[in-house]
Design a protein around this motif. Structure first.
Motif, PDB file in Angstrom:
ATOM      1  N   MET A 100      -3.975 -50.283   0.357  1.00 25.98           N
ATOM      2  CA  MET A 100      -3.506 -50.299   1.735  1.00 25.98           C
ATOM      3  C   MET A 100      -3.322 -48.894   2.288  1.00 25.98           C
ATOM      4  O   MET A 100      -3.705 -48.608   3.436  1.00 25.98           O
ATOM      5  CB  MET A 100      -2.192 -51.090   1.836  1.00 25.98           C
ATOM      6  CG  MET A 100      -2.350 -52.586   1.596  1.00 25.98           C
ATOM      7  SD  MET A 100      -0.797 -53.506   1.765  1.00 25.98           S
ATOM      8  CE  MET A 100      -0.493 -53.339   3.539  1.00 25.98           C
ATOM      9  N   LEU A 101      -2.770 -48.006   1.465  1.00 22.69           N
ATOM     10  CA  LEU A 101      -2.543 -46.645   1.948  1.00 22.69           C
ATOM     11  C   LEU A 101      -3.825 -45.833   2.008  1.00 22.69           C
ATOM     12  O   LEU A 101      -4.059 -45.078   2.959  1.00 22.69           O
ATOM     13  CB  LEU A 101      -1.509 -45.935   1.067  1.00 22.69           C
ATOM     14  CG  LEU A 101      -0.083 -46.480   1.137  1.00 22.69           C
ATOM     15  CD1 LEU A 101       0.847 -45.616   0.312  1.00 22.69           C
ATOM     16  CD2 LEU A 101       0.419 -46.551   2.582  1.00 22.69           C
ATOM     17  N   SER A 102      -4.668 -45.958   0.994  1.00 21.71           N
ATOM     18  CA  SER A 102      -5.892 -45.149   0.978  1.00 21.71           C
ATOM     19  C   SER A 102      -6.868 -45.583   2.063  1.00 21.71           C
ATOM     20  O   SER A 102      -7.569 -44.753   2.650  1.00 21.71           O
ATOM     21  CB  SER A 102      -6.563 -45.220  -0.400  1.00 21.71           C
ATOM     22  OG  SER A 102      -6.922 -46.551  -0.723  1.00 21.71           O
ATOM     23  N   GLU A 103      -6.912 -46.881   2.364  1.00 18.95           N
ATOM     24  CA  GLU A 103      -7.833 -47.373   3.386  1.00 18.95           C
ATOM     25  C   GLU A 103      -7.253 -47.277   4.793  1.00 18.95           C
ATOM     26  O   GLU A 103      -7.976 -47.004   5.754  1.00 18.95           O
ATOM     27  CB  GLU A 103      -8.214 -48.828   3.095  1.00 18.95           C
ATOM     28  CG  GLU A 103      -9.031 -49.022   1.823  1.00 18.95           C
ATOM     29  CD  GLU A 103      -9.352 -50.487   1.566  1.00 18.95           C
ATOM     30  OE1 GLU A 103      -8.927 -51.337   2.378  1.00 18.95           O
ATOM     31  OE2 GLU A 103     -10.018 -50.773   0.557  1.00 18.95           O
ATOM     32  N   GLY A 104      -5.966 -47.493   4.905  1.00 18.23           N
ATOM     33  CA  GLY A 104      -5.391 -47.597   6.243  1.00 18.23           C
ATOM     34  C   GLY A 104      -4.770 -46.339   6.805  1.00 18.23           C
ATOM     35  O   GLY A 104      -4.748 -46.145   8.024  1.00 18.23           O
ATOM     36  N   ALA A 105      -4.278 -45.444   5.943  1.00 17.15           N
ATOM     37  CA  ALA A 105      -3.505 -44.308   6.442  1.00 17.15           C
ATOM     38  C   ALA A 105      -4.342 -43.293   7.198  1.00 17.15           C
ATOM     39  O   ALA A 105      -3.804 -42.511   7.993  1.00 17.15           O
ATOM     40  CB  ALA A 105      -2.777 -43.633   5.275  1.00 17.15           C
ATOM     41  N   THR A 128      -2.598 -52.939  -4.807  1.00 12.44           N
ATOM     42  CA  THR A 128      -2.523 -53.249  -3.379  1.00 12.44           C
ATOM     43  C   THR A 128      -1.900 -52.093  -2.605  1.00 12.44           C
ATOM     44  O   THR A 128      -2.360 -51.739  -1.507  1.00 12.44           O
ATOM     45  CB  THR A 128      -1.698 -54.532  -3.150  1.00 12.44           C
ATOM     46  OG1 THR A 128      -2.331 -55.618  -3.830  1.00 12.44           O
ATOM     47  CG2 THR A 128      -1.576 -54.853  -1.671  1.00 12.44           C
ATOM     48  N   TRP A 129      -0.853 -51.498  -3.162  1.00 15.26           N
ATOM     49  CA  TRP A 129      -0.207 -50.329  -2.560  1.00 15.26           C
ATOM     50  C   TRP A 129      -1.224 -49.201  -2.336  1.00 15.26           C
ATOM     51  O   TRP A 129      -1.338 -48.659  -1.245  1.00 15.26           O
ATOM     52  CB  TRP A 129       0.931 -49.873  -3.456  1.00 15.26           C
ATOM     53  CG  TRP A 129       1.508 -48.516  -3.176  1.00 15.26           C
ATOM     54  CD1 TRP A 129       1.169 -47.332  -3.783  1.00 15.26           C
ATOM     55  CD2 TRP A 129       2.538 -48.191  -2.228  1.00 15.26           C
ATOM     56  NE1 TRP A 129       1.905 -46.300  -3.283  1.00 15.26           N
ATOM     57  CE2 TRP A 129       2.763 -46.793  -2.330  1.00 15.26           C
ATOM     58  CE3 TRP A 129       3.283 -48.931  -1.323  1.00 15.26           C
ATOM     59  CZ2 TRP A 129       3.709 -46.129  -1.548  1.00 15.26           C
ATOM     60  CZ3 TRP A 129       4.235 -48.264  -0.542  1.00 15.26           C
ATOM     61  CH2 TRP A 129       4.433 -46.896  -0.658  1.00 15.26           C
ATOM     62  N   ASP A 160       5.468 -49.543   5.732  1.00 14.82           N
ATOM     63  CA  ASP A 160       6.399 -50.661   5.545  1.00 14.82           C
ATOM     64  C   ASP A 160       5.678 -51.915   5.072  1.00 14.82           C
ATOM     65  O   ASP A 160       6.191 -52.667   4.236  1.00 14.82           O
ATOM     66  CB  ASP A 160       7.138 -50.936   6.847  1.00 14.82           C
ATOM     67  CG  ASP A 160       8.092 -49.810   7.218  1.00 14.82           C
ATOM     68  OD1 ASP A 160       8.457 -49.029   6.324  1.00 14.82           O
ATOM     69  OD2 ASP A 160       8.465 -49.707   8.406  1.00 14.82           O
ATOM     70  N   ALA A 161       4.464 -52.130   5.584  1.00 18.10           N
ATOM     71  CA  ALA A 161       3.694 -53.300   5.171  1.00 18.10           C
ATOM     72  C   ALA A 161       3.290 -53.192   3.704  1.00 18.10           C
ATOM     73  O   ALA A 161       3.356 -54.180   2.944  1.00 18.10           O
ATOM     74  CB  ALA A 161       2.442 -53.442   6.038  1.00 18.10           C
ATOM     75  N   ALA A 162       2.901 -51.991   3.300  1.00 15.28           N
ATOM     76  CA  ALA A 162       2.539 -51.791   1.889  1.00 15.28           C
ATOM     77  C   ALA A 162       3.768 -51.966   0.995  1.00 15.28           C
ATOM     78  O   ALA A 162       3.674 -52.524  -0.101  1.00 15.28           O
ATOM     79  CB  ALA A 162       1.947 -50.401   1.707  1.00 15.28           C
ATOM     80  N   LEU A 192       0.128 -42.255  -3.613  1.00 19.47           N
ATOM     81  CA  LEU A 192      -0.647 -43.400  -4.100  1.00 19.47           C
ATOM     82  C   LEU A 192      -0.232 -43.829  -5.504  1.00 19.47           C
ATOM     83  O   LEU A 192      -0.302 -45.007  -5.845  1.00 19.47           O
ATOM     84  CB  LEU A 192      -2.143 -43.072  -4.071  1.00 19.47           C
ATOM     85  CG  LEU A 192      -2.745 -42.747  -2.696  1.00 19.47           C
ATOM     86  CD1 LEU A 192      -4.246 -42.481  -2.833  1.00 19.47           C
ATOM     87  CD2 LEU A 192      -2.499 -43.884  -1.705  1.00 19.47           C
ATOM     88  N   GLY A 193       0.185 -42.897  -6.339  1.00 18.48           N
ATOM     89  CA  GLY A 193       0.553 -43.230  -7.714  1.00 18.48           C
ATOM     90  C   GLY A 193       2.014 -43.562  -7.921  1.00 18.48           C
ATOM     91  O   GLY A 193       2.458 -43.733  -9.070  1.00 18.48           O
ATOM     92  N   LEU A 194       2.766 -43.669  -6.842  1.00 14.65           N
ATOM     93  CA  LEU A 194       4.211 -43.878  -6.963  1.00 14.65           C
ATOM     94  C   LEU A 194       4.567 -45.113  -7.781  1.00 14.65           C
ATOM     95  O   LEU A 194       5.531 -45.113  -8.545  1.00 14.65           O
ATOM     96  CB  LEU A 194       4.835 -43.973  -5.564  1.00 14.65           C
ATOM     97  CG  LEU A 194       6.343 -44.210  -5.500  1.00 14.65           C
ATOM     98  CD1 LEU A 194       7.107 -43.075  -6.174  1.00 14.65           C
ATOM     99  CD2 LEU A 194       6.795 -44.373  -4.051  1.00 14.65           C
ATOM    100  N   PHE A 195       3.802 -46.191  -7.620  1.00 16.96           N
ATOM    101  CA  PHE A 195       4.102 -47.448  -8.328  1.00 16.96           C
ATOM    102  C   PHE A 195       3.148 -47.694  -9.492  1.00 16.96           C
ATOM    103  O   PHE A 195       2.970 -48.829  -9.921  1.00 16.96           O
ATOM    104  CB  PHE A 195       4.043 -48.620  -7.345  1.00 16.96           C
ATOM    105  CG  PHE A 195       5.134 -48.603  -6.310  1.00 16.96           C
ATOM    106  CD1 PHE A 195       6.407 -49.061  -6.605  1.00 16.96           C
ATOM    107  CD2 PHE A 195       4.884 -48.104  -5.030  1.00 16.96           C
ATOM    108  CE1 PHE A 195       7.414 -49.046  -5.655  1.00 16.96           C
ATOM    109  CE2 PHE A 195       5.880 -48.085  -4.071  1.00 16.96           C
ATOM    110  CZ  PHE A 195       7.154 -48.548  -4.382  1.00 16.96           C
ATOM    111  N   ALA A 196       2.534 -46.656 -10.002  1.00 16.63           N
ATOM    112  CA  ALA A 196       1.559 -46.793 -11.093  1.00 16.63           C
ATOM    113  C   ALA A 196       2.136 -47.607 -12.243  1.00 16.63           C
ATOM    114  O   ALA A 196       3.263 -47.390 -12.686  1.00 16.63           O
ATOM    115  CB  ALA A 196       1.140 -45.413 -11.598  1.00 16.63           C
TER     116      ALA A 196
END
Length: 333
Positions: free
Chosen positions: A307-312, A303-304, A323-325, A292-296
């Motif tokens: 999308m991951l925290s809600e959808g994964a 948004t990253w 891929d969508a994120a 989750l913090g990769l693009f901090a």
């Protein structure tokens, strides 16, 4: 017996390490961090010696060969069971075995290990000696500067002298006291004051021990500064987890290596690993929760994360979500 995994023994304390963190530094987290830094040491979560002996050992100690250099951190206070755990862990090919003498949680205290062992350095020395006797790789220790009403100026040098006599040559010191009563584990990470000067004095006093400092380090620049003051290593915890590119992305320069990965490339490097995990029946969020913090700090990071925290965690979530994120991040760049 489990198939032995090849190991690359690390005889020197690494200049930078990611701290062992319960519920965080599992094998997926370690594999992810390895895509960002080749040289920094990664650690397992603390695993209790009796869990290694009596529990689902293969699941607890499973790791990927790409994780090297990687250390196994164990918890315990009985020399015999710790030695048995070290022997049982040997086929899994960890580069170091680390004894936890720093965790302040109530559960750990009830088990009579972790930071409470700072009250009995003679027992710690016996534990380490027993572990060293059977270990195929270096045995190290991670400790506090003291606990409760102990005087760190007195307790810490005595502790270091005893573990050195036991045969330990590498120690990571969390530069805070641990308050075993009245403070939660979370509060123990922030409230007791840091004492970097004490750790630096211990390095001067024990030049034959390789000493790393842990506690409060938030940036790679801070780590470099501490190394410049004479420490052998620095261990970073939450900052490396929440902002991995900022802390680990340039870490290999500490070893003179020009390896500065791109966050987008890291995602691509993770795809085959994630695909294999999903094919094996795993869940997407078991891996992406560590990413989750990769693009901090970059446009699109919120948004990253969302999308991951809600959808994964949703049933059937797969690489299409990743891929969508990533597409959202690419558009925001």
């Amino acid at each position: 017996m489990e198939e032995k995994i090849a190991t690359t023994t690390t005889s020197d304390l690494p200049k930078l390490a990611v701290a062992p963190m319960i519920d965080w530094t599992d094998r997926h987290c370690r594999f992810f961090h390895r895509q960002i830094t080749r040289r920094s040491m990664v650690y397992t979560e603390m695993i209790v010696d009796r869990a290694i002996i009596h529990g689902p050992r293969a699941r607890l100690l499973r790791r990927d060969a790409a994780e090297h250099p990687v250390a196994l951190q164990v918890g315990g206070s009985d020399p015999a069971t710790l030695a048995q755990a070290v022997q049982l862990a040997a086929p899994f090919g960890y580069d170091q075995i680390n004894l936890n003498v720093g965790c302040p949680s109530d559960r750990v205290q009830l088990g009579c290990f972790g930071a409470v062992l700072m009250k009995d350095p003679a027992l710690v020395a016996r534990c380490l000696s027993s572990m060293i006797e059977v270990a195929e790789v270096p045995v190290t220790v991670k400790c506090r500067i003291g606990v409760d009403d102990q005087d760190p100026e007195v307790i810490l040098p005595d502790f270091l002298s005893r573990v050195q006599d036991a045969g330990v040559t590498q120690v990571t010191i969390h530069a805070r006291k641990a308050w075993l009563q009245g403070l939660s584990p979370k509060e123990n990470r922030d409230i007791p004051p840091l004492d970097y000067d004490l750790v630096l004095r211990m390095k001067a006093r024990f030049p034959d021990i390789q000493i790393a400092l842990n506690g409060g380090v938030k940036t790679l620049a801070e780590a470099q500064d501490l190394l410049g003051q004479g420490l052998d290593g620095v261990m970073v915890g939450r900052a490396a987890y929440h902002e991995p590119m900022a802390v680990l992305g340039g870490a290999d320069a500490l070893w003179g290596e020009d390896h500065a990965p791109d966050a987008f490339g890291v995602v691509q490097a993770m795809r085959p690993y994630i695909a294999a995990h999903l094919a094996d029946g795993g869940k997407l969020n078991q891996i992406t929760r560590h990413m989750l913090g990769l693009f901090a700090g970059r446009p699109g990071a919120r948004t990253w994360r969302r999308m991951l925290s809600e959808g994964a965690a949703r049933p059937g979530a797969d690489l299409d979500l990743l891929d969508a994120a990533l597409e959202e991040m690419t558009a925001a760049a």
